[in-house]
Design a protein around this motif. Structure first.
Motif, PDB file in Angstrom:
ATOM      1  N   GLY A 235      42.058  83.159  25.462  1.00 28.26           N
ATOM      2  CA  GLY A 235      42.221  81.863  26.107  1.00 28.26           C
ATOM      3  C   GLY A 235      40.937  81.144  26.486  1.00 28.26           C
TER       4      GLY A 235
ATOM      5  N   LEU B  73      47.654  68.409  29.834  1.00 30.53           N
ATOM      6  CA  LEU B  73      47.447  69.237  31.020  1.00 30.53           C
ATOM      7  C   LEU B  73      47.331  68.360  32.258  1.00 30.53           C
ATOM      8  CD1 LEU B  73      44.740  71.495  29.420  1.00 30.53           C
ATOM      9  CD2 LEU B  73      47.119  72.081  29.790  1.00 30.53           C
TER      10      LEU B  73
ATOM     11  N   ARG C  67      44.142  72.730  23.565  1.00 30.16           N
ATOM     12  CA  ARG C  67      43.730  71.753  24.579  1.00 30.16           C
ATOM     13  C   ARG C  67      42.977  72.469  25.686  1.00 30.16           C
ATOM     14  NH1 ARG C  67      44.577  66.698  23.194  1.00 30.16           N
ATOM     15  NH2 ARG C  67      46.443  66.315  21.975  1.00 30.16           N
TER      16      ARG C  67
ATOM     17  N   ARG D  52      34.792  77.795  28.256  1.00 26.49           N
ATOM     18  CA  ARG D  52      35.815  76.916  28.815  1.00 26.49           C
ATOM     19  C   ARG D  52      37.158  77.545  28.519  1.00 26.49           C
ATOM     20  NH1 ARG D  52      34.752  71.303  30.224  1.00 26.49           N
ATOM     21  NH2 ARG D  52      36.840  71.521  31.061  1.00 26.49           N
ATOM     22  N   ASP D  53      38.097  77.404  29.470  1.00 24.62           N
ATOM     23  CA  ASP D  53      39.459  77.890  29.262  1.00 24.62           C
ATOM     24  C   ASP D  53      40.221  76.912  28.380  1.00 24.62           C
ATOM     25  OD1 ASP D  53      39.024  80.127  30.859  1.00 24.62           O
ATOM     26  OD2 ASP D  53      39.718  79.118  32.672  1.00 24.62           O
ATOM     27  N   VAL D  54      40.987  77.448  27.447  1.00 22.04           N
ATOM     28  CA  VAL D  54      41.737  76.633  26.493  1.00 22.04           C
ATOM     29  C   VAL D  54      43.146  77.197  26.333  1.00 22.04           C
ATOM     30  CG1 VAL D  54      41.856  75.840  24.090  1.00 22.04           C
ATOM     31  CG2 VAL D  54      39.632  76.062  25.205  1.00 22.04           C
ATOM     32  N   ASP D  55      44.121  76.308  26.256  1.00 22.15           N
ATOM     33  CA  ASP D  55      45.476  76.685  25.865  1.00 22.15           C
ATOM     34  C   ASP D  55      45.540  76.504  24.352  1.00 22.15           C
ATOM     35  OD1 ASP D  55      46.639  77.351  28.334  1.00 22.15           O
ATOM     36  OD2 ASP D  55      46.987  75.235  28.793  1.00 22.15           O
TER      37      ASP D  55
ATOM     38  N   ARG E 244      41.688  73.409  29.259  1.00 23.69           N
ATOM     39  CA  ARG E 244      42.304  73.471  30.587  1.00 23.69           C
ATOM     40  C   ARG E 244      41.387  72.837  31.625  1.00 23.69           C
ATOM     41  NH1 ARG E 244      46.503  75.967  31.590  1.00 23.69           N
ATOM     42  NH2 ARG E 244      45.895  76.666  33.647  1.00 23.69           N
ATOM     43  N   PRO E 245      41.939  72.428  32.762  1.00 25.94           N
ATOM     44  CA  PRO E 245      41.102  71.916  33.842  1.00 25.94           C
ATOM     45  C   PRO E 245      40.116  72.979  34.319  1.00 25.94           C
ATOM     46  CG  PRO E 245      43.415  71.409  34.256  1.00 25.94           C
ATOM     47  CD  PRO E 245      43.378  72.360  33.083  1.00 25.94           C
TER      48      PRO E 245
ATOM     49  N   ALA F 122      39.028  68.192  30.626  1.00 25.87           N
ATOM     50  CA  ALA F 122      40.381  68.739  30.698  1.00 25.87           C
ATOM     51  C   ALA F 122      41.330  67.886  29.861  1.00 25.87           C
ATOM     52  CB  ALA F 122      40.853  68.794  32.148  1.00 25.87           C
TER      53      ALA F 122
END
Length: 146
Positions: free
Chosen positions: A22, A144, A66, A86-89, A68-69, A39
């Motif tokens: 993620g 998001l 996408r 960076r966190d990503v979905d 994530r915040p 985000a």
């Protein structure tokens, strides 16, 4: 919330690790490029090879999702390597060779389109993001909340 789209470059094996956990990481873990991403932004990974430095000519889109915040964060991988991420979905998607979309993408319009990829992260048009998502059979319509 930003609404941009980005094309990131990394070997497929590195992309698969990030997809499974993620996150995204670009430019050997530099934080600067990640700060350009907001985000909700769409991100597509292009993998020129299966392994870093490989010469197998994979040349495929290997992930789409996408962001994530949140801000970029550092992650200690051991051995003194502490890259930013960076966190990503990530969407469920199929890997697709760039050749499958030849002549249809804005970013491949010029004869030397690969030159821009040397930076590891570049803007991607909404048209290209949607076309790649469709080719990858990915659902990237979600947005998001900040």
């Amino acid at each position: 919330m930003s609404t941009g789209n980005w094309l990131a470059v990394a070997s497929a094996d590195h992309v698969r690790i990030g997809r499974a956990s993620g996150f995204m990481q670009v430019c050997h873990g530099k934080v600067g490029p990640l700060r350009r991403i907001g985000a909700g932004d769409g991100v597509v990974y292009y993998s020129p090879s299966t392994v870093m430095g490989g010469k197998d000519g994979l040349k495929s889109f290997t992930a789409i999702g996408r962001v994530r915040p949140g801000e970029p964060c550092r992650f200690d991988m051991g051995g003194g390597f502490v890259p930013s991420r960076r966190d990503v979905d990530w969407a469920v998607a199929h890997e697709v060779p760039v050749a499958a979309l030849a002549g249809q993408l804005d970013f491949t319009a010029g004869p030397n389109w690969g030159y821009q990829l040397r930076f590891g992260l570049c803007p991607l048009s909404e048209h290209d993001f949607r076309l790649i998502a469709e080719a990858m059979a990915a659902d990237v319509e979600f947005r998001l909340s900040a």
